[in-house]
Design a protein around this motif. Structure first.
Motif, PDB file in Angstrom:
ATOM      1  N   TYR A 286      28.857  89.617  21.748  1.00  0.00           N
ATOM      2  CA  TYR A 286      28.131  88.371  21.982  1.00  0.00           C
ATOM      3  C   TYR A 286      28.792  87.510  23.062  1.00  0.00           C
ATOM      4  O   TYR A 286      29.998  87.534  23.242  1.00  0.00           O
ATOM      5  N   THR A 287      27.956  86.700  23.730  1.00  0.00           N
ATOM      6  CA  THR A 287      28.438  85.744  24.718  1.00  0.00           C
ATOM      7  C   THR A 287      28.865  84.456  24.021  1.00  0.00           C
ATOM      8  O   THR A 287      28.693  84.298  22.810  1.00  0.00           O
ATOM      9  N   ALA A 288      29.378  83.502  24.817  1.00  0.00           N
ATOM     10  CA  ALA A 288      29.777  82.200  24.272  1.00  0.00           C
ATOM     11  C   ALA A 288      28.576  81.431  23.726  1.00  0.00           C
ATOM     12  O   ALA A 288      28.729  80.527  22.901  1.00  0.00           O
TER      13      ALA A 288
ATOM     14  N   ARG B   4      25.271  90.641  24.190  1.00  0.00           N
ATOM     15  CA  ARG B   4      25.569  91.081  25.548  1.00  0.00           C
ATOM     16  C   ARG B   4      24.687  92.263  25.945  1.00  0.00           C
ATOM     17  O   ARG B   4      24.283  93.070  25.106  1.00  0.00           O
ATOM     18  N   ASP B   5      24.430  92.353  27.237  1.00  0.00           N
ATOM     19  CA  ASP B   5      23.613  93.451  27.759  1.00  0.00           C
ATOM     20  C   ASP B   5      24.414  94.736  27.890  1.00  0.00           C
ATOM     21  O   ASP B   5      23.842  95.828  27.952  1.00  0.00           O
ATOM     22  N   LYS B   6      25.743  94.613  27.981  1.00  0.00           N
ATOM     23  CA  LYS B   6      26.595  95.783  28.209  1.00  0.00           C
ATOM     24  C   LYS B   6      27.791  95.772  27.262  1.00  0.00           C
ATOM     25  O   LYS B   6      28.260  94.714  26.848  1.00  0.00           O
ATOM     26  N   ASP B   7      28.275  96.954  26.943  1.00  0.00           N
ATOM     27  CA  ASP B   7      29.529  97.112  26.206  1.00  0.00           C
ATOM     28  C   ASP B   7      30.473  97.893  27.103  1.00  0.00           C
ATOM     29  O   ASP B   7      30.259  99.077  27.366  1.00  0.00           O
ATOM     30  N   ALA B   8      31.508  97.227  27.593  1.00  0.00           N
ATOM     31  CA  ALA B   8      32.395  97.836  28.594  1.00  0.00           C
ATOM     32  C   ALA B   8      33.157  99.037  28.073  1.00  0.00           C
ATOM     33  O   ALA B   8      33.664  99.841  28.863  1.00  0.00           O
ATOM     34  N   TYR B   9      33.246  99.188  26.760  1.00  0.00           N
ATOM     35  CA  TYR B   9      34.037 100.281  26.183  1.00  0.00           C
ATOM     36  C   TYR B   9      33.164 101.438  25.690  1.00  0.00           C
ATOM     37  O   TYR B   9      33.596 102.259  24.893  1.00  0.00           O
ATOM     38  N   THR B  10      31.929 101.494  26.194  1.00  0.00           N
ATOM     39  CA  THR B  10      30.985 102.545  25.847  1.00  0.00           C
ATOM     40  C   THR B  10      30.495 103.210  27.128  1.00  0.00           C
ATOM     41  O   THR B  10      30.291 102.521  28.137  1.00  0.00           O
TER      42      THR B  10
ATOM     43  N   PHE C 204      26.506 100.628  20.085  1.00  0.00           N
ATOM     44  CA  PHE C 204      27.354 101.665  19.501  1.00  0.00           C
ATOM     45  C   PHE C 204      28.500 101.088  18.665  1.00  0.00           C
ATOM     46  O   PHE C 204      29.282 101.834  18.097  1.00  0.00           O
ATOM     47  N   ARG C 205      28.592  99.750  18.614  1.00  0.00           N
ATOM     48  CA  ARG C 205      29.673  99.089  17.873  1.00  0.00           C
ATOM     49  C   ARG C 205      29.032  98.043  16.953  1.00  0.00           C
ATOM     50  O   ARG C 205      28.373  97.115  17.432  1.00  0.00           O
ATOM     51  N   PRO C 206      29.198  98.140  15.645  1.00  0.00           N
ATOM     52  CA  PRO C 206      28.591  97.145  14.757  1.00  0.00           C
ATOM     53  C   PRO C 206      29.324  95.811  14.827  1.00  0.00           C
ATOM     54  O   PRO C 206      30.481  95.742  15.234  1.00  0.00           O
ATOM     55  N   ASP C 207      28.653  94.745  14.455  1.00  0.00           N
ATOM     56  CA  ASP C 207      29.333  93.466  14.278  1.00  0.00           C
ATOM     57  C   ASP C 207      30.392  93.622  13.186  1.00  0.00           C
ATOM     58  O   ASP C 207      30.195  94.360  12.218  1.00  0.00           O
TER      59      ASP C 207
END
Length: 646
Positions: free
Chosen positions: A97-99, A104-110, A117-120
């Protein structure tokens, strides 16, 4: 010579990969919210290699699916020792999530930056599933999400006060901070046959005790009980008061054991380990990493976080800045653990032999690039220190702030014939390069370092973080007066002109931080405009667990003074503060004029809108008023900031 890798060079992620190694069972299975990149900068991989170095059979299940029949949690079977769980390199809520609490539109670690691909609250989700499926197998949680949520904490995304993460995750043990030392001791005890459930006195771990269990004894430790979770729920000032103890004990050389009641249980947080020695941290980076993503991702696309750091070198850990909004010291500690020059050069050589390396190191640094090899001059003084920062409000007289080791390290790296250029991409503490602030240092050493960086290690832009211009806000942030930024800019401009470098100085700022008033943001806009900056990429304050600023955001009280602090909380307040960054946009002119007239600051109107709108519009059409700085070097901020920075 370039190395050709086989699938067995990575830790196994499937049964098939286990069989390639001839393994029928595993000692530890790691579950991670990140894709598997076998690199020291990625916590799950580092954890796996560390455990492997202790002689264990280790596998990784990266980004297990939590939306199907949960087969990913069972596919590798039951480990002999324990499950290890981490959300990955970031808190999953910061990652997702953003501030503004937008997904978020992207997950840098995917791979490919794909989201979903990452749950809350990934650590709790993974751990809960494992405890349901394998109730008799110990679960150890760690990483930044577990580390920063180890006590009662404010969760911005649910706007609630949550208990320590052990309650929600149902995990058996929490490892906080950097994990090498506690894991080494845990594995050693398990190998000796000590039952997992009786291991309660390892430093840098936390666990829950039932009300009828006795507190484990350690004659070398003192205990400090903080207010219970329930007391924190009842009173915000009580919650704030807790944090002073938590922060101070976490940053001591010899901290006390912290106790906190939650329901019918007692949270026990054991003291921290001493800072890793050079030999210990070198050993962590000397492990047999392939430095590459697992081959399973070859067809899915690049992993953005890996692409960012694939040709970078981490020289040290920790940060003694203690910034109020930053989580680095809460996780890595305030004392610096530095690698030897030999270890760094060895990794540089390894990077230079990567098949797609073109001769350019993207970053040589750490949380703050210019803290390498810095430590206390007299250790006994550090041993008794409780200050959360070594450089705020002034630089400690006992801190060795010599920049010579860094200058020599950069020069040694550049002697490698395969290195065309090594960049310093990490943020630099510019204040430590200002002699008027860093009175401990030799001014010539500071000048030598600054010139070395500007002439040889900057890719067009130098990133620094003044964060604000208001002294009250900066004091709360544990940052120095903005006057030192003016001094640094003079040095920057002088070298820039003398060497004809045409570099850009990129200062970062935060809006909506506790204690920041609307007038403070107007002053910030005016002062940076006068300096020639036109700000584009800036950041609103995001409350993250385990920071002073977050405690103030939730409670309204400063944890060290218990005095009330102003906090901009409403969407209107936040939007208005942030809007002042963009004084140069045509659509903001009337709003700025009306807003500042209401608070009687016509002087700021004249500085921000010095000519009438018609003339300003004409100037814009003629290509004037573009916001170039006075020295002729356009200062446009285009690089987004890392979530946690000092």
């Amino acid at each position: 010579m370039q190395k050709t890798h086989q699938l067995s060079d990575w830790l196994p992620t499937t049964r098939r990969e286990m069989k390639i190694r001839g393994w029928e069972d595993l000692d530890v299975i790691i579950f991670s919210g990140d894709a598997y990149v076998d690199h020291a900068a990625f916590g799950p991989a580092a954890l796996g290699r560390i455990l492997e170095s202790y002689g264990l059979r280790v596998a990784i299940v990266p980004q297990p699916n939590v939306n199907d029949n949960l087969q990913d949690f069972e596919k590798l079977g039951t480990p002999n020792l324990f499950f290890a769980v981490t959300s990955g390199a970031m808190d999953s809520m910061v990652s997702n999530y953003t501030a503004n609490k937008r997904r978020r539109d992207k997950d840098a670690y995917t791979p490919n930056g794909d989201k979903g691909f990452r749950p809350d609250y990934a650590t709790s989700v993974y751990s809960t599933i494992l405890k349901e499926k394998f109730p008799d197998v110990p679960v150890v949680i760690g990483g930044i999400e577990a580390s920063l949520r180890r006590v009662t904490h404010y969760d911005f995304w649910s706007d609630s006060l949550k208990p320590n993460i052990l309650v929600d995750s149902k995990a058996d043990l929490l490892v906080y901070g950097m994990g090498e030392q506690p894991l080494r001791e845990l594995v050693s005890l398990l190998k000796k046959g000590v039952p997992f459930e009786s291991i309660k006195t390892i430093k840098q771990t936390a666990f829950l005790l039932d009300s009828n269990d006795s507190l484990p004894k350690n004659k070398h430790w003192e205990d400090k009980e903080i207010s219970s979770h329930e007391a924190c729920l009842r009173d915000k000032k009580t919650f704030a008061a807790n944090f002073k103890t938590i922060e101070q004990e976490s940053n001591k050389i010899h901290g006390r054991r912290i106790l906190q009641r939650v329901g019918e249980q007692m949270l026990v947080i054991n003291p921290v380990f001493p800072t890793m020695t050079e030999k210990e941290i070198d050993a962590s980076y000397d492990l047999p990493f392939t430095r590459l993503p697992h081959p399973k991702y070859d067809k899915r696309g690049p992993i953005p976080a890996y692409e960012m750091i694939k040709f970078s070198i981490n020289t040290h850990r920790g940060c003694f800045g203690g910034c109020s909004f930053c989580t680095i010291s809460a996780h890595q500690g305030k004392f610096i653990a530095s690698r030897s020059q030999e270890s760094v050069l060895k990794e540089v050589q390894a990077v230079s032999e990567m098949p797609d390396f073109k001769g350019y190191l993207s970053d040589v640094g750490g949380p703050s690039a210019n803290m390498y090899q810095m430590k206390g001059k007299v250790q006994s003084i550090c041993d008794s220190c409780v200050a959360p920062s070594c450089i705020s409000p002034v630089i400690c007289h006992n801190l060795d702030t010599s920049h010579k080791p860094m200058t020599e390290l950069y020069q040694a790296i550049d002697k490698n014939p395969k290195i065309k250029k090594s960049f310093i991409g990490s943020g630099i503490r510019y204040d430590m390069l200002v002699p008027e602030f860093n009175k401990n240092a030799d001014p010539k050493e500071l000048d030598d370092y600054t010139e070395e960086v500007l002439t040889k290690h900057v890719s067009g832009r130098l990133k620094v973080a003044p964060e604000h211009t208001s002294d009250p806000v900066l004091k709360l942030m544990r940052k120095p007066s903005f006057s030192y930024f003016h001094e640094f800019k003079k040095t920057f401009d002088k070298i820039n002109l003398r060497k004809k470098l045409n570099l850009q100085l990129i200062p970062y700022f935060i809006s909506n931080h506790p204690e920041s008033q609307l007038e403070d943001m107007a002053n910030l806009a005016a002062e940076t405009k006068d300096m020639g900056f036109q700000l584009e990429q800036v950041q609103g304050f995001t409350p993250t667990p385990m920071t002073v600023a977050t405690v103030i955001y939730y409670s309204g009280y400063h944890p060290y003074t218990l005095k009330k602090s102003y906090v901009p909380k409403s969407k209107k307040e936040k939007d208005e503060q942030h809007r002042f960054f963009f004084w140069y946009k045509k659509e903001n002119r009337n709003w700025i004029r009306n807003t500042l007239q209401k608070v009687g600051r016509n002087d700021l109107i004249e500085r921000l809108i010095p000519i009438d709108s018609k003339r300003s519009d004409n100037a814009s059409r003629k290509g004037k008023g573009k916001g170039n700085n006075k020295g002729g070097y356009t200062s446009i901020l285009k690089n987004k900031r890392k979530p946690s920075r000092s």
